[in-house]
Each structure stands twice: as C-alpha cells, then as structure tokens.
Scaffold this active site. Structure first.
Site, PDB file in Angstrom:
ATOM      1  N   CYS A 116       0.845  -1.202   0.000  1.00 30.49           N
ATOM      2  CA  CYS A 116       0.000   0.000   0.000  1.00 30.49           C
ATOM      3  C   CYS A 116       0.879   1.250   0.000  1.00 30.49           C
ATOM      4  O   CYS A 116       0.608   2.225  -0.720  1.00 30.49           O
ATOM      5  CB  CYS A 116      -0.903   0.018   1.227  1.00 30.49           C
ATOM      6  SG  CYS A 116      -1.977  -1.415   1.411  1.00 30.49           S
ATOM      7  N   CYS A 125     -35.315   3.979  18.425  1.00 31.30           N
ATOM      8  CA  CYS A 125     -34.370   3.884  19.546  1.00 31.30           C
ATOM      9  C   CYS A 125     -33.454   5.106  19.605  1.00 31.30           C
ATOM     10  O   CYS A 125     -33.345   5.772  20.627  1.00 31.30           O
ATOM     11  CB  CYS A 125     -33.522   2.620  19.422  1.00 31.30           C
ATOM     12  SG  CYS A 125     -34.334   1.101  19.944  1.00 31.30           S
ATOM     13  N   HIS A 126     -32.790   5.395  18.486  1.00 32.30           N
ATOM     14  CA  HIS A 126     -31.646   6.302  18.515  1.00 32.30           C
ATOM     15  C   HIS A 126     -31.981   7.766  18.279  1.00 32.30           C
ATOM     16  O   HIS A 126     -31.155   8.633  18.575  1.00 32.30           O
ATOM     17  CB  HIS A 126     -30.600   5.812  17.524  1.00 32.30           C
ATOM     18  CG  HIS A 126     -30.120   4.430  17.804  1.00 32.30           C
ATOM     19  ND1 HIS A 126     -29.416   4.114  18.950  1.00 32.30           N
ATOM     20  CD2 HIS A 126     -30.262   3.277  17.111  1.00 32.30           C
ATOM     21  CE1 HIS A 126     -29.123   2.821  18.943  1.00 32.30           C
ATOM     22  NE2 HIS A 126     -29.626   2.290  17.853  1.00 32.30           N
ATOM     23  N   ARG A 158     -21.852  -4.053  13.740  1.00 25.35           N
ATOM     24  CA  ARG A 158     -22.767  -3.466  14.729  1.00 25.35           C
ATOM     25  C   ARG A 158     -24.176  -3.340  14.155  1.00 25.35           C
ATOM     26  O   ARG A 158     -25.160  -3.611  14.850  1.00 25.35           O
ATOM     27  CB  ARG A 158     -22.259  -2.090  15.158  1.00 25.35           C
ATOM     28  CG  ARG A 158     -23.059  -1.484  16.295  1.00 25.35           C
ATOM     29  CD  ARG A 158     -22.795  -2.250  17.586  1.00 25.35           C
ATOM     30  NE  ARG A 158     -23.698  -1.852  18.655  1.00 25.35           N
ATOM     31  CZ  ARG A 158     -24.782  -2.529  19.017  1.00 25.35           C
ATOM     32  NH1 ARG A 158     -25.115  -3.651  18.392  1.00 25.35           N
ATOM     33  NH2 ARG A 158     -25.536  -2.108  20.007  1.00 25.35           N
ATOM     34  N   CYS A 206     -27.712  -5.070  15.477  1.00 36.72           N
ATOM     35  CA  CYS A 206     -28.969  -4.370  15.759  1.00 36.72           C
ATOM     36  C   CYS A 206     -30.132  -5.027  15.030  1.00 36.72           C
ATOM     37  O   CYS A 206     -31.227  -5.175  15.587  1.00 36.72           O
ATOM     38  CB  CYS A 206     -28.868  -2.903  15.359  1.00 36.72           C
ATOM     39  SG  CYS A 206     -28.094  -1.852  16.612  1.00 36.72           S
TER      40      CYS A 206
END
Length: 255
Positions: free
Chosen positions: A70, A174-175, A212, A216
């Site tokens: 790289c 929820c958020h 993640r 959820c």
C-alpha cells in the site's frame, strides 16, 4: 402515483423534523463510564492498538502478484490517508454507487496488488481499515459531497426509518426518539458511527460498523443483510451524514 409521492414527501419531512438537532448530538463516548473512557483516551491501553500495529505492518508489506505494498502507491498513511475515513463511504464512478472503506481497500488489492480480497471482519481487513481510519482521528466527519451519492443516502435514511423484524422497530425509534434512556440495563446512544472500526468490550475485539448494524438487526429479530450489501453501505452513508461535523474517534472503545 402523485398521492403516493406526496405521502412519501410528507414522511420524509416528518423524519427530518424528528432528527436530533445538530447542537444536541452526542458521541457514544459521552454515555460511557469513566473507566471505559480512560481506555479509549490512552493509546497505550486502548486494546485496539494491536490491530493498528498489525495494520501498519500490512500497509508496508508487499502483497499479491504485483508485489506492491500500500505504501508503494500511497506513501506514508499519515499524509495520504488523512481525511479518507471522514469522507467514507464515497461515490465510486466505476461501480456507479458508494463504496465504504473496506470495499475500497479490497478494490485496491484486486486491481493494484493483484491479490485476493480480504474477508469481511477478518483480522487483516479490520487491521488495515482501522489503521487507515486512525489517520483521520480528530477530524470532523465530512460526508461525500458528490451529488450522485444523494439517492443512496436517501435510501439509507429510508432504512433508518423503516420498522423491521418481529419487534417491528426502526433505528430511529431507539436512537432518535429514545436516546439517553435505559434498555436492558444499558443507555441507548444516538448511533453516531464516529468510532468504527471500534473495539467493543462485548466482542473482545475490533469490529466494523457493519457488524454493529447486523447485530442491531438481529436484536429486532430481522434478517441481517450480508456484509457488503448495498443496503448496509447506504445506511452507513446516511449515518455519516447524520454525524456530519462530529469528530472521528477511531479506534473507539465501546461497551
């Protein structure tokens, strides 16, 4: 058709009104205990350091049939990669859609290094993406300004607002609507993706934002999208727009 379009526009307007006002946005860091904050703040004790060291080694290691590292193309990561994670996902003209950081790393491996792609959530890919993202730590999130990303961002917004799974819940319920409240003994954060790849104590390892998000989806009893699925990239794109101006914390530590 006109009625359907009007309803959709009205729903988007309501969704925008329900979003967390910019001055009230808070990083997940602010919902953590003192010990966990200290773990993130100290580079020497942040458990993600082992992945970062491995990522630096991979950055400088020749790979693939082309035997190119790289660093052979990009030089020092601290210079060439600064700001890259803050703008990711970004529109890719070749594929005609946004790509996230993992996908761009694998694109480089395939096209430049002539090497096989690294598996999603593999230690090597997390190490490289974590190392690259680390170069943007402290920089403000600056979502891709390319207008060609707009429809994909709106698709991500739609996914954020869509009720899913057996629990019939959306991310926004929820958020956006209930952040700061308690769920199963844990504080509900605002779901800003400012620390990924992040070391989660629950995982005892580094993990991507897509891991993640899939967690959820499983939590609401919905079928998770596959890693790299367009839907997850679109959701990432929207979440980064939602977090615009907030500072990147990669590699964050989370409960």
């Amino acid at each position: 058709m006109r009625a359907a379009a009007a309803v959709a526009a009205a729903l988007l307007a309501l969704a925008a009104a329900a979003e967390i006002p910019l001055p009230e946005r808070r990083s997940g860091y602010e919902f953590m205990g003192r010990e966990t904050r200290a773990m993130q703040d100290d580079d020497a004790t942040n458990p993600a350091v082992f992945w970062l060291l491995e990522g630096e080694a991979l950055w400088n290691r020749r790979a693939g049939a082309a035997a190119i590292a790289c660093s052979g193309c990009h030089g020092e990561a601290r210079d060439s990669m600064r700001g890259v994670a803050a703008r990711s996902p970004a529109f890719d003209p070749q594929s005609g859609r946004p790509l996230n950081l993992d996908q761009r790393i694998n694109r480089c491996r395939a096209e430049r290094q002539k090497a096989p792609p690294l598996a999603y959530e593999s230690r090597e890919l997390l190490a490289l993406s974590g190392y690259v993202a680390r170069q943007s730590r402290g920089m403000p999130v600056a979502p891709d300004p390319d207008e060609r990303s707009a429809p994909f961002r709106e698709a991500g917004r739609g996914l954020f607002l869509r009720r899913q799974g057996q629990l019939n819940l959306s991310c926004a319920q929820c958020h956006d609507a209930n952040w700061g409240k308690s769920l199963a003994g844990s504080t509900i954060p605002q779901a800003h993706p400012t620390g990924y790849p992040a070391y989660r104590l629950e995982w005892q390892g580094l993990g991507s934002l897509q891991r993640r998000l899939r967690s959820c989806l499983s939590g609401v009893r919905a079928e998770p999208y596959a890693y790299g699925a367009p839907e997850l990239v679109e959701l990432e794109l929207y979440l980064m727009w939602r977090a615009r101006g907030m500072k990147l914390e990669t590699p964050a530590v989370r409960p």
